[in-house]
Scaffold this motif. Structure first.
Motif, PDB file in Angstrom:
ATOM      1  N   UNK A 273       3.481  47.405  20.062  1.00 46.28           N
ATOM      2  CA  UNK A 273       4.275  48.487  20.179  1.00 46.28           C
ATOM      3  C   UNK A 273       4.347  49.529  19.064  1.00 46.28           C
ATOM      4  N   UNK A 274       3.015  50.097  19.126  1.00 51.99           N
ATOM      5  CA  UNK A 274       2.810  51.102  18.093  1.00 51.99           C
ATOM      6  C   UNK A 274       1.402  51.993  18.827  1.00 51.99           C
ATOM      7  N   UNK A 275       1.511  53.330  18.025  1.00 53.77           N
ATOM      8  CA  UNK A 275       0.203  54.232  18.339  1.00 53.77           C
ATOM      9  C   UNK A 275      -0.111  54.962  17.060  1.00 53.77           C
ATOM     10  N   UNK A 276      -1.348  55.338  16.982  1.00 50.79           N
ATOM     11  CA  UNK A 276      -1.976  55.991  16.035  1.00 50.79           C
ATOM     12  C   UNK A 276      -2.208  57.486  16.158  1.00 50.79           C
ATOM     13  N   UNK A 277      -1.525  58.272  15.371  1.00 43.33           N
ATOM     14  CA  UNK A 277      -1.758  59.929  15.442  1.00 43.33           C
ATOM     15  C   UNK A 277      -2.843  60.044  14.500  1.00 43.33           C
ATOM     16  N   UNK A 278      -3.716  61.092  14.716  1.00 44.26           N
ATOM     17  CA  UNK A 278      -4.271  61.575  13.754  1.00 44.26           C
ATOM     18  C   UNK A 278      -4.211  63.187  13.663  1.00 44.26           C
ATOM     19  N   UNK A 279      -4.513  63.516  12.451  1.00 39.47           N
ATOM     20  CA  UNK A 279      -4.061  64.996  11.948  1.00 39.47           C
ATOM     21  C   UNK A 279      -5.309  65.788  11.666  1.00 39.47           C
ATOM     22  N   UNK A 280      -6.575  65.232  11.899  1.00 43.55           N
ATOM     23  CA  UNK A 280      -7.771  65.997  11.030  1.00 43.55           C
ATOM     24  C   UNK A 280      -8.530  66.970  12.112  1.00 43.55           C
ATOM     25  N   UNK A 281      -8.061  66.873  13.352  1.00 47.10           N
ATOM     26  CA  UNK A 281      -9.047  67.706  14.275  1.00 47.10           C
ATOM     27  C   UNK A 281      -8.271  68.763  14.976  1.00 47.10           C
ATOM     28  N   UNK A 282      -7.173  69.082  14.424  1.00 52.25           N
ATOM     29  CA  UNK A 282      -6.129  70.028  15.074  1.00 52.25           C
ATOM     30  C   UNK A 282      -5.423  70.919  14.027  1.00 52.25           C
ATOM     31  N   UNK A 283      -5.003  71.937  14.609  1.00 55.37           N
ATOM     32  CA  UNK A 283      -4.294  72.909  13.643  1.00 55.37           C
ATOM     33  C   UNK A 283      -2.905  72.771  13.809  1.00 55.37           C
ATOM     34  N   UNK A 284      -1.843  73.146  12.636  1.00 56.72           N
ATOM     35  CA  UNK A 284      -0.396  72.899  12.679  1.00 56.72           C
ATOM     36  C   UNK A 284       0.038  73.215  14.117  1.00 56.72           C
ATOM     37  N   UNK A 285      -0.347  74.455  14.505  1.00 56.52           N
ATOM     38  CA  UNK A 285       0.275  74.753  15.993  1.00 56.52           C
ATOM     39  C   UNK A 285       0.005  73.666  17.131  1.00 56.52           C
ATOM     40  N   UNK A 286      -1.210  73.142  17.111  1.00 58.64           N
ATOM     41  CA  UNK A 286      -1.476  72.088  18.119  1.00 58.64           C
ATOM     42  C   UNK A 286      -0.896  70.900  17.688  1.00 58.64           C
ATOM     43  N   UNK A 287      -0.660  70.522  16.759  1.00 56.45           N
ATOM     44  CA  UNK A 287       0.375  69.606  16.145  1.00 56.45           C
ATOM     45  C   UNK A 287       1.762  69.531  16.753  1.00 56.45           C
ATOM     46  N   UNK A 288       2.200  70.740  16.483  1.00 62.15           N
ATOM     47  CA  UNK A 288       3.501  71.085  17.099  1.00 62.15           C
ATOM     48  C   UNK A 288       3.649  70.874  18.816  1.00 62.15           C
ATOM     49  N   UNK A 289       2.799  71.488  19.412  1.00 60.22           N
ATOM     50  CA  UNK A 289       2.427  71.299  20.830  1.00 60.22           C
ATOM     51  C   UNK A 289       2.439  69.990  21.015  1.00 60.22           C
TER      52      UNK A 289
END
Ligand SMILES: Cc1ncc(COP(=O)(O)O)c(C=O)c1O
Length: 422
Positions: free
Chosen positions: A392-408
């Motif tokens: 019951x878990x998922x992994x998120x990654x923050x490396x290949x995106x911009x903050x704006x795309x992270x928000x979206x």
């Protein structure tokens, strides 16, 4: 017609389809926002860099190493030394950035860290009784390499400290009680993929003691250690290794460029009657990839030379950007998921990855639905467990995106989660 059962058993193992499945989902939904990919941020790259790195390395061969024109040409164009041609630069990099002092002869330059993992596991799997211990959840590339080398993997719990040392001892003893021989523990002490967890100094020191007590090698995989944001760095296991228990697995994928496919292994353990373990790994490599592309090594070597062999220096901007993204991601989760949402997540001090625990089972079908209906991609955590139990878990990654795309992406994720709970 070939019966699949007449092919190697690994080919029927889910670990081997994991990377391809995740890539395919991403390619089927090109407009989805990917919080799945653990790739470096592409906009940092410029094609001209490749030419400059090549020129820099070529100059190094002639000016620093004194090669004449023929030797330079031979080095770049011909088959080359099995253990690689940038081993001295790798050794200098480890000294400058990590305080790891090793003989360059203990380095084998490989086709990515993936080949390094394969070589080490192939060498360690001597008999059918040999097993590998791995901190679980584990990087799927490691699990796949273990399958290819017929080496069973026994999980060790992550626990509260990034590794449950009591469980490690228990697993090693249990394996021995079954007549098996635990050879090594695979561990990512810094910002692990996927858990994001890191080991504190005391845990590292104790782990090294246990490795000696239990006669285990430690396979230290460290692609993310330089991305520590503002947090002070903790020495690597290899830097603390006074008893040659640590085989260090290196990758240039995140700190230089993944396209170069260059990694390395430091194996300075002595083999009775011979040289370092690196020499044995080189024998295996000579029959697998012959040598790592000289051109690719020249590109990686040029990047090292351009930064006085410091990847810390080369990655100042990357470190800042990834740290800001990571904070943006965890802050963004806090804004969207309240305390009563049933959703919780890790807050790593560095690296690329955050694990989100959700109150429903997460599988590949759910990822497809998330991509199709909500336009957001993530990685089901089940891909990192070597069992079939529900996760019951998922992994998120923050490396290949911009903050704006992270928000979206997080807005879409919140929509998806609330529909799941709906
Ligand atoms: C834990 C781990 N090891 C190694 C690698 C990189 O391997 P390679 O150098 O083969 O790209 C990755 C990349 O995703 C990783 O997450």
């Amino acid at each position: 017609m070939i019966d699949p059962t007449d092919l190697h058993g690994a080919l029927r193992d889910p670990a081997l389809t994991s990377m391809t499945f995740l890539n395919e989902v991403a390619s089927h939904y090109p407009d989805a926002i990917s919080l799945a990919a653990g790739r470096p941020y592409e906009e940092f790259y410029d094609v001209e860099d490749l030419h400059r790195y090549l020129r820099r390395f070529t100059r190094h061969l002639s000016e620093d190493l004194g090669y004449d024109e023929g030797a330079v040409r031979r080095t770049l164009f011909q088959y080359g030394r099995t253990k690689g041609i940038i081993h001295h630069l790798v050794a200098r990099n480890l000294s400058v950035d990590e305080g790891i002092e090793i003989d360059p002869e203990a380095v084998v330059v490989t086709v990515g860290c993936q080949e390094a993992m394969f070589l080490v596991l192939r060498a360690l799997r001597a008999t059918a009784d040999d097993v590998l211990l791995a901190v679980s959840p584990a990087y799927v590339g490691l699990t796949g390499a273990a399958r290819l080398t017929d080496l069973p993997v026994r999980p060790v719990a992550t626990g509260a400290d990034g590794i449950d040392l009591d469980d490690l001892v228990a697993q090693a003893k249990a394996a021995r009680a079954e007549g098996l021989r635990p050879r090594a523990l695979y561990v990512m002490p810094d910002f692990a993929n996927p858990s994001g967890r890191s080991l504190g100094l005391a845990t590292r020191e104790r782990l090294l003691e246990i490795a000696a007590e239990q006669d285990l090698l430690l396979l230290e995989d460290n692609p993310y250690g330089l991305f520590h944001g503002d947090h002070p760095r903790v020495p690597t296991l290899k830097a603390l290794d006074t008893r040659r228990r640590v085989v260090y697995l290196g990758s240039f994928a995140k700190t230089a460029l993944p396209g170069v496919r260059v990694g390395y292994v430091v194996a300075d353990q002595r083999v009775r009657g011979g040289g370092p373990l690196a020499d044995e790994l080189a024998k295996l490599k000579s029959m697998l990839t012959v040598n790592t592309s000289a051109i690719a090594q020249a590109v990686a070597g040029g990047k090292l030379l351009e930064h006085d062999c410091s990847l810390v220096g080369a990655n100042r901007r990357e470190r800042e950007v990834y740290a800001a993204n990571l904070t943006h991601l965890t802050d963004g989760l806090a804004k969207r998921f309240g305390e009563d949402s049933g959703v919780t997540w890790t807050v790593p001090s560095g690296g690329f990855f955050v694990v989100v625990d959700v109150p429903f089972v997460v599988d590949d079908a759910l990822l497809e639905r998330s991509a199709h209906d909500f336009g957001v991609l993530w990685t089901p955590m089940g891909h990192f467990y070597d069992h079939d139990a529900e996760v019951r878990a998922l992994r998120l990654s923050c490396s290949a995106v911009t903050p704006a795309r992270i928000d979206q992406g997080l807005d879409r994720l919140a929509g998806f989660v609330s529909a799941q709970l709906g």
